[in-house]
Design a protein around this motif. Structure first.
Motif, short mmCIF file in Angstrom:
data_model
loop_
_atom_site.label_atom_id
_atom_site.label_comp_id
_atom_site.label_asym_id
_atom_site.label_seq_id
_atom_site.Cartn_x
_atom_site.Cartn_y
_atom_site.Cartn_z
N ASP A 60 81.67 149.68 25.12
CA ASP A 60 81.82 151.05 24.65
C ASP A 60 81.75 151.11 23.14
O ASP A 60 82.00 150.12 22.43
CB ASP A 60 83.17 151.62 25.11
CG ASP A 60 83.12 152.13 26.54
OD1 ASP A 60 82.00 152.36 27.03
OD2 ASP A 60 84.18 152.27 27.14
N THR B 235 88.96 151.38 23.06
CA THR B 235 87.61 150.81 23.15
C THR B 235 87.60 149.35 22.73
O THR B 235 86.97 148.51 23.39
CB THR B 235 86.65 151.61 22.24
OG1 THR B 235 86.58 152.95 22.72
CG2 THR B 235 85.27 150.99 22.23
N TYR C 12 91.10 155.78 31.24
CA TYR C 12 89.95 154.97 30.82
C TYR C 12 89.40 154.25 32.05
O TYR C 12 89.87 153.18 32.45
CB TYR C 12 90.40 153.97 29.77
CG TYR C 12 89.32 153.39 28.91
CD1 TYR C 12 87.96 153.54 29.20
CD2 TYR C 12 89.64 152.66 27.76
CE1 TYR C 12 86.99 153.00 28.39
CE2 TYR C 12 88.68 152.11 26.94
CZ TYR C 12 87.35 152.28 27.26
OH TYR C 12 86.39 151.73 26.46
N LYS D 212 86.59 152.59 32.75
CA LYS D 212 86.02 151.25 32.62
C LYS D 212 87.11 150.18 32.57
O LYS D 212 86.98 149.10 33.16
CB LYS D 212 85.15 151.16 31.37
CG LYS D 212 83.78 151.80 31.53
CD LYS D 212 82.92 151.51 30.32
CE LYS D 212 81.53 152.12 30.48
NZ LYS D 212 80.67 151.86 29.31
#
Length: 572
Positions: A62, A125, A157, A159
């Motif tokens: 990301d 991230t 989040y 992911k």
């Protein structure tokens, strides 16, 4: 038992999780679930190579600012704080793309160190990207730690949730893996196909784990009397069932036979054991006692004891051929229940039975039902035709032959043949008006053709013949849902099934899936647990635990995310 077939393009786990309404497929062997666990994506573990293959696809890095943009930022002025952190992230991404994971980790370390604590999204991230690098090194504990930090910064989040779920899966912490992947599906509104496939795999793995564990601890459970009547009615030539015994004070096997005839099944094993404990000179019915006890061991999930008793009958070459062939049919059934992925073992027992007693129609009838399960319709039809020649008064065999012929015609889209078969069903109903199996299977055919009013009429007629048949109540309840969307009437009929047969596993399972759909997950979990207590095969336990585990995961995720169940169910 049921098969989960709803016609949806969504994976089966999602339908189990959120909709899960099963569809009836008949009686006898046809209650066995076709192994849904074997469909869909594979359940093999992620190797390092596989992880490398997916790094730029399903869970890519990301915040991947281009190197040129990062260079321009560096040349314009000295970087500090968020800008410096972003540069380290970009450098880390560059190392990651060429496989320099250790250097990538160092850069992500620097990004995290320089990023202000109030920049929660950026920090999430960086933690997620560092977790991706650790994933390539298969450092699963580090993956979990960094994904946890990312989720703390950004609770939704997806992911990070998926990556942590896969790490938990690698460490065989499947409950946590399922909870994370369920949360990711909710965050993505069930729109990410890759996440759904991962969830399917994890849910099946956990169901298999729980099913195996439960089977080892399973206490013998007797099926309902109605189930046992249906089971034994599928045999035309069972030598024990067909025996006529008259005795004023029966003991041993004779007592077991009297209990069997009166429907007092739970004392049969003890009475057979009494017979077998007699001396050779005293025991007149040793083989019959072994066959009957082995049959009930099989029906109560005591499979090793069942194998020993049935094998003792099979291997005695001087025994009556009808005793041996009946034992072989039941060994074939046992093999299908305990080794559903290896039907070859099942067919070996049938072949041996045919060699010993080729005129026993039960061999072909029961083998034909297995052929239906594995979609070998030509073989099923051939066996049913042979069985019907040997047992021309059997309405059940006539019905199964008609059903196999219908399935073949439907596969070939032969409308003229389907018309002829429908006429044959009606002839069978006139000839065997008391055959519940015929009403049930014809109702399924009519349901498939969306002739719901006729199907409902078939179920109603079946209940007039056998008013204590809980399975029929459940099937009819499901029809109300499919036909009219009438949940209240459907639930009413399924609860009636439980009222007439408190041991109807199918009813508890089906009612549980309906409660999931209605958002009553706590009630659904209780119902799945009731079904689990009644289940007698590992395959059934795996299926039921998958339903329960999915519901439990939803409850836990909803609590953790502060959501109500109604807010997490997608609209299909």
């Amino acid at each position: 038992m049921t098969t989960g077939s709803t016609g949806s393009t969504f994976p089966k786990w999602q339908l189990a999780l959120l909709l899960g309404t099963p569809v009836a497929i008949g009686l006898g062997y046809l209650y066995w679930r076709k192994s849904a666990e074997g469909e869909g994506s594979g359940g093999d573990k992620l190797t390092k190579k596989k992880l490398a293959d997916i790094k730029d696809k399903t869970i890519s890095l990301d915040g991947d600012t281009s190197e040129q943009q990062a260079k321009q930022q560096a040349e314009s002025k000295p970087l500090v704080g968020r800008e410096l952190a972003n540069k380290h992230k970009c450098d880390g991404n560059a190392h990651f793309r060429v496989g320099n994971y250790a250097l990538a980790i160092e850069e992500y370390d620097a990004a995290i160190k320089n990023c202000p604590t109030f920049e929660a999204t950026d920090r999430a991230t960086y933690y997620q990207n560092r977790a991706a690098a650790y994933e390539q090194l298969q450092n699963w504990s580090a993956v979990i730690k960094d994904c946890t930090s990312a989720i703390e910064c950004n609770p939704k989040y997806a992911k990070a949730l998926v990556r942590r779920a896969k790490a938990y899966e690698q460490l065989q912490d499947l409950p946590k893996a399922l909870e994370d992947i369920t949360a990711a599906c909710i965050v993505d509104r069930f729109q990410n196909k890759t996440t759904l496939v991962t969830a399917d795999r994890i849910l099946r793995e956990l169901g298999q784990q729980h099913g195996r564990e439960a089977m080892k601890k399973k206490k013998p459970t007797y099926p309902s009397k109605q189930f046992l009547r249906s089971y034994f009615s599928s045999f035309n030539n069972d030598p024990v069932c067909n025996m006529v015994v008259v005795c004023s004070e029966p003991k041993g096997f004779l007592k077991a036979k009297k209990l069997f005839d009166s429907g007092d099944y739970e004392g049969i094993v003890a009475a057979c054991t009494e017979e077998l404990e007699k001396s050779e000179s005293e025991s007149e019915y040793k083989l019959e006692a072994l066959l009957l006890r082995g049959t009930f061991y099989n029906l109560t999930a005591r499979y090793e004891e069942a194998k020993q008793d049935l094998d003792a009958v099979i291997e005695l070459e001087t025994a009556d051929k009808r005793l041996r062939s009946n034992a072989l049919i039941k060994r074939a059934s046992l093999a299908m229940q305990t080794e559903p992925d290896s039907p070859g073992e099942c067919f070996k027992f049938f072949a041996r039975a045919e060699t010993i007693d080729s005129t026993n129609g039960d061999i072909y009838h029961h083998r034909g039902q297995v052929y239906i399960l594995i979609e070998r319709m030509d073989d099923a039809i051939a066996d049913f035709e042979r069985a019907y020649q040997l047992c021309p008064t059997s309405g059940i065999i006539a019905t199964h032959l008609c059903y196999a012929t219908y399935r073949q015609a439907a596969q070939n889209r032969d409308e003229s043949a389907i018309g002829r078969i429908r006429k044959r069903f009606n002839e069978i109903l006139e000839q065997y008006a008391d055959c519940v199996e015929c009403y049930s299977i014809l109702a399924q055919v009519l349901t498939e053709e969306q002739k719901f009013d006729e199907a409902d009429s078939c179920f109603a007629r079946a209940l007039k013949v056998e008013p204590d048949n809980a399975q029929i109540y459940v099937h009819r309840g499901l029809l109300q849902l499919q036909w009219k969307g009438d949940i209240d009437e459907g639930v009413k009929l399924i609860k009636k099934a439980i009222q007439v047969d408190s041991k109807c596993e199918f009813a508890y399972e089906t009612l549980g899936t309906i409660e999931v759909q209605r958002g009553n997950l706590e009630e659904a979990i209780k119902l799945f647990e009731m079904a689990i207590d009644l289940a007698r095969t590992e395959l059934s336990l795996v299926h039921l635990y998958s339903l329960k585990d999915a519901a439990v995961a939803q409850v836990d995720v909803a609590k953790n995310m502060g959501l109500s169940i109604s807010n997490i169910q997608p609209n299909f």
